[in-house]
Design a protein around this motif. Structure first.
Motif, PDB file in Angstrom:
ATOM      1  N   CYS A  50      -5.364   2.552  -5.567  1.00 33.64           N
ATOM      2  CA  CYS A  50      -6.130   1.327  -5.320  1.00 33.64           C
ATOM      3  C   CYS A  50      -5.197   0.156  -5.044  1.00 33.64           C
ATOM      4  CB  CYS A  50      -7.005   0.990  -6.516  1.00 33.64           C
ATOM      5  SG  CYS A  50      -8.201   2.263  -6.914  1.00 33.64           S
ATOM      6  N   HIS A  51      -5.631  -0.707  -4.137  1.00 35.70           N
ATOM      7  CA  HIS A  51      -4.875  -1.917  -3.806  1.00 35.70           C
ATOM      8  C   HIS A  51      -5.827  -3.095  -3.942  1.00 35.70           C
ATOM      9  CE1 HIS A  51      -3.387  -5.012  -0.970  1.00 35.70           C
ATOM     10  NE2 HIS A  51      -2.232  -4.690  -1.519  1.00 35.70           N
ATOM     11  N   PHE A  52      -5.455  -4.042  -4.787  1.00 37.67           N
ATOM     12  CA  PHE A  52      -6.266  -5.241  -4.979  1.00 37.67           C
ATOM     13  C   PHE A  52      -5.575  -6.409  -4.312  1.00 37.67           C
ATOM     14  CE2 PHE A  52      -7.569  -9.024  -7.448  1.00 37.67           C
ATOM     15  CZ  PHE A  52      -8.924  -8.990  -7.150  1.00 37.67           C
TER      16      PHE A  52
ATOM     17  N   TYR B 108      -6.485   8.216  -8.032  1.00 41.63           N
ATOM     18  CA  TYR B 108      -6.932   7.269  -7.023  1.00 41.63           C
ATOM     19  C   TYR B 108      -5.842   6.239  -6.788  1.00 41.63           C
ATOM     20  CZ  TYR B 108     -11.542   9.155  -8.038  1.00 41.63           C
ATOM     21  OH  TYR B 108     -12.610   9.996  -8.206  1.00 41.63           O
TER      22      TYR B 108
ATOM     23  N   GLN C  65       0.816  -1.207   0.000  1.00 38.67           N
ATOM     24  CA  GLN C  65       0.000   0.000   0.000  1.00 38.67           C
ATOM     25  C   GLN C  65       0.854   1.264   0.000  1.00 38.67           C
ATOM     26  OE1 GLN C  65      -2.607  -0.715   3.360  1.00 38.67           O
ATOM     27  NE2 GLN C  65      -4.001  -1.942   2.114  1.00 38.67           N
TER      28      GLN C  65
ATOM     29  N   GLN D  35     -10.412  -8.618  -2.512  1.00 32.24           N
ATOM     30  CA  GLN D  35     -10.879  -7.319  -2.024  1.00 32.24           C
ATOM     31  C   GLN D  35     -10.142  -6.171  -2.713  1.00 32.24           C
ATOM     32  OE1 GLN D  35     -10.203  -7.723   2.215  1.00 32.24           O
ATOM     33  NE2 GLN D  35     -12.357  -8.204   2.543  1.00 32.24           N
ATOM     34  N   LEU D  36     -10.919  -5.135  -3.014  1.00 28.94           N
ATOM     35  CA  LEU D  36     -10.368  -3.910  -3.581  1.00 28.94           C
ATOM     36  C   LEU D  36     -10.450  -2.833  -2.514  1.00 28.94           C
ATOM     37  CD1 LEU D  36      -9.297  -2.282  -6.033  1.00 28.94           C
ATOM     38  CD2 LEU D  36     -11.691  -1.754  -6.548  1.00 28.94           C
ATOM     39  N   ASN D  37      -9.333  -2.195  -2.249  1.00 31.38           N
ATOM     40  CA  ASN D  37      -9.265  -1.100  -1.283  1.00 31.38           C
ATOM     41  C   ASN D  37      -8.804   0.160  -1.996  1.00 31.38           C
ATOM     42  OD1 ASN D  37      -9.646  -2.536   1.447  1.00 31.38           O
ATOM     43  ND2 ASN D  37      -8.113  -3.776   0.406  1.00 31.38           N
ATOM     44  N   VAL D  38      -9.424   1.284  -1.651  1.00 30.97           N
ATOM     45  CA  VAL D  38      -9.086   2.570  -2.255  1.00 30.97           C
ATOM     46  C   VAL D  38      -8.595   3.492  -1.143  1.00 30.97           C
ATOM     47  CG1 VAL D  38      -9.966   4.572  -3.525  1.00 30.97           C
ATOM     48  CG2 VAL D  38     -10.764   2.285  -4.103  1.00 30.97           C
TER      49      VAL D  38
ATOM     50  N   PHE E 145      -6.464   2.942   3.509  1.00 29.12           N
ATOM     51  CA  PHE E 145      -7.062   2.230   2.381  1.00 29.12           C
ATOM     52  C   PHE E 145      -8.348   1.611   2.911  1.00 29.12           C
ATOM     53  CE2 PHE E 145      -2.879   2.692   0.676  1.00 29.12           C
ATOM     54  CZ  PHE E 145      -3.048   2.666  -0.705  1.00 29.12           C
TER      55      PHE E 145
ATOM     56  N   VAL F 221     -13.743  -1.364  -0.780  1.00 34.86           N
ATOM     57  CA  VAL F 221     -14.834  -0.999  -1.699  1.00 34.86           C
ATOM     58  C   VAL F 221     -15.838  -2.135  -1.620  1.00 34.86           C
ATOM     59  CG1 VAL F 221     -15.488  -0.598  -4.109  1.00 34.86           C
ATOM     60  CG2 VAL F 221     -13.307   0.282  -3.219  1.00 34.86           C
TER      61      VAL F 221
ATOM     62  N   ASN G 212      -8.202   6.627   0.992  1.00 31.61           N
ATOM     63  CA  ASN G 212      -9.031   7.779   1.333  1.00 31.61           C
ATOM     64  C   ASN G 212      -8.100   8.844   1.920  1.00 31.61           C
ATOM     65  OD1 ASN G 212     -10.626   9.698   2.669  1.00 31.61           O
ATOM     66  ND2 ASN G 212     -12.202   8.188   3.182  1.00 31.61           N
TER      67      ASN G 212
END
Length: 93
Positions: free
Chosen positions: A70-72, A68, A40, A78-81, A89, A92, A83
Motif C-alpha cells: 500500500c502507498h498512502f 499487500y 512505490q 489517496q490510498l493506492n494498493v 498501484f 482505493v 495489484n
C-alpha cells in the motif's frame, strides 16, 4: 555488529534498489514522477524481501498469509494498493 546488520544501511539499500530501478525504467520522467515511482518501488522491493523468507513464502503459498503493498499519498489523502495482476498501484475508493 557488522555493517550488514545496521538497520539504516539495510533501509538505504532498499531505497537504492528502488531508485536504480526507477532511473533505469523512467529516465525521462519528471522529478516528481520519479519520486512517486521510487516510493512505490520501495514498497515492492520490501515485499520481495519479505517473500525471500522461506516461512513467509510457505504461508503465502498455503493461503495462510496475504501480503499487500500500500502507498498512502499524504498530500492528496489517496490510498493506492498494488495489484499484482496489472502490476500497478490502484486507487482505493
Amino acid at each position: 555488529k557488522t555493517k550488514e546488520d545496521d538497520p539504516m544501511r539495510c533501509w538505504l539499500n532498499i531505497a537504492k534498489e528502488a531508485r536504480d530501478a526507477v532511473k533505469r525504467e523512467l529516465p525521462d520522467a519528471s522529478e516528481e514522477e520519479q519520486e512517486r515511482s521510487c516510493e512505490q518501488e520501495s514498497i515492492l522491493v520490501s515485499m520481495k524481501n519479505l517473500i525471500a523468507y522461506p516461512w513467509v513464502d510457505e504461508l503465502l503459498n498455503e493461503g495462510k498469509l496475504m501480503l499487500y503493498g500500500c502507498h498512502f499519498n499524504i498530500e492528496s489523502g489517496q490510498l493506492n494498493v498494488f495489484n499484482p495482476d496489472t502490476r500497478f498501484f490502484e486507487l482505493v475508493e
